[in-house]
Scaffold this motif. Sequence first.
Motif, PDB file in Angstrom:
ATOM      1  N   UNK A  93      17.943 -66.393  -4.175  1.00  0.00           N
ATOM      2  CA  UNK A  93      17.569 -64.977  -4.238  1.00  0.00           C
ATOM      3  C   UNK A  93      17.808 -64.394  -5.631  1.00  0.00           C
ATOM      4  N   UNK A  94      18.996 -64.572  -6.164  1.00  0.00           N
ATOM      5  CA  UNK A  94      19.302 -63.994  -7.480  1.00  0.00           C
ATOM      6  C   UNK A  94      18.435 -64.620  -8.569  1.00  0.00           C
ATOM      7  N   UNK A  95      18.196 -65.921  -8.458  1.00  0.00           N
ATOM      8  CA  UNK A  95      17.325 -66.598  -9.421  1.00  0.00           C
ATOM      9  C   UNK A  95      15.904 -66.045  -9.316  1.00  0.00           C
ATOM     10  N   UNK A  96      15.433 -65.852  -8.080  1.00  0.00           N
ATOM     11  CA  UNK A  96      14.095 -65.297  -7.863  1.00  0.00           C
ATOM     12  C   UNK A  96      13.956 -63.904  -8.438  1.00  0.00           C
ATOM     13  N   UNK A  97      15.012 -63.097  -8.308  1.00  0.00           N
ATOM     14  CA  UNK A  97      14.977 -61.734  -8.850  1.00  0.00           C
ATOM     15  C   UNK A  97      14.903 -61.778 -10.377  1.00  0.00           C
ATOM     16  N   UNK A  98      15.741 -62.617 -10.992  1.00  0.00           N
ATOM     17  CA  UNK A  98      15.725 -62.747 -12.458  1.00  0.00           C
ATOM     18  C   UNK A  98      14.378 -63.287 -12.934  1.00  0.00           C
ATOM     19  N   UNK A  99      13.849 -64.285 -12.209  1.00  0.00           N
ATOM     20  CA  UNK A  99      12.536 -64.843 -12.576  1.00  0.00           C
ATOM     21  C   UNK A  99      11.428 -63.808 -12.449  1.00  0.00           C
ATOM     22  N   UNK A 130      13.706 -59.519  -3.765  1.00  0.00           N
ATOM     23  CA  UNK A 130      14.286 -58.180  -3.961  1.00  0.00           C
ATOM     24  C   UNK A 130      14.651 -57.554  -2.616  1.00  0.00           C
ATOM     25  N   UNK A 131      13.749 -57.680  -1.637  1.00  0.00           N
ATOM     26  CA  UNK A 131      14.018 -57.117  -0.313  1.00  0.00           C
ATOM     27  C   UNK A 131      15.200 -57.778   0.366  1.00  0.00           C
ATOM     28  N   UNK A 132      15.283 -59.105   0.247  1.00  0.00           N
ATOM     29  CA  UNK A 132      16.389 -59.832   0.871  1.00  0.00           C
ATOM     30  C   UNK A 132      17.719 -59.369   0.296  1.00  0.00           C
ATOM     31  N   UNK A 133      17.753 -59.180  -1.033  1.00  0.00           N
ATOM     32  CA  UNK A 133      18.999 -58.709  -1.670  1.00  0.00           C
ATOM     33  C   UNK A 133      19.402 -57.347  -1.127  1.00  0.00           C
TER      34      UNK A 133
END
Length: 200
Positions: A93-99, A130-133
């Motif tokens: 999740x955090x990697x996806x947000x940064x990407x 973003x939604x999952x976070x």
Amino acid sequence: MRLKVTIARGMAMAAALLPTAALAHTGVGHTSGFMHGFAHPISGLDHILAMIMVGVFAWLLGGRALWLVPATFVLVMAIGGVLGVAGIEVPYVETGIALSVVVLGVVVALGVKAPVAMAMGLVGLFAIFHGHAHGAEMPEDAGSLAYAAGFMIATALLHAAGIGIGLLIGKVSESYGPAVVRTAGGAAAVAGVGLLTGVL
């Protein structure tokens, strides 16, 4: 003169948001209800940059993309939020947000004119993270509907800010506008790399 005043006000508002950038994913503090849901997307640099880049991307595409691209992000983000609340794992999740910040920044910097459906698919993919976070960080005592409404409205407003920034840049001049947009996208992509590597 009016343009300078508008830009100055926009920068002041952005600066006011930055001091809380480090608080987006720490899990510190009591988070519940509409106001806390509303505050979450604007409390992290990663969310702010991604949302604004979605808005600028929509502005670059124009036409139906002006509302379809941001609306797709908000709707798919709500699905991601449900997954987070339900405790269903989404990897990286955090990697996806940064990407999302890196990729959307590059897309804006290069002035990519993607088909609307492709743009919707791209932002929808990142919206899941973003939604999952947002959903995963909602505490048990929060009113889920009010919290969700808060983060969805804040996200939509950030998208609107991105579209507004695009319009403002477009008014600067036809010669300098594209360069300013590309510079903004490049800066966002560099910040995304910083978030990805842990520098920011």
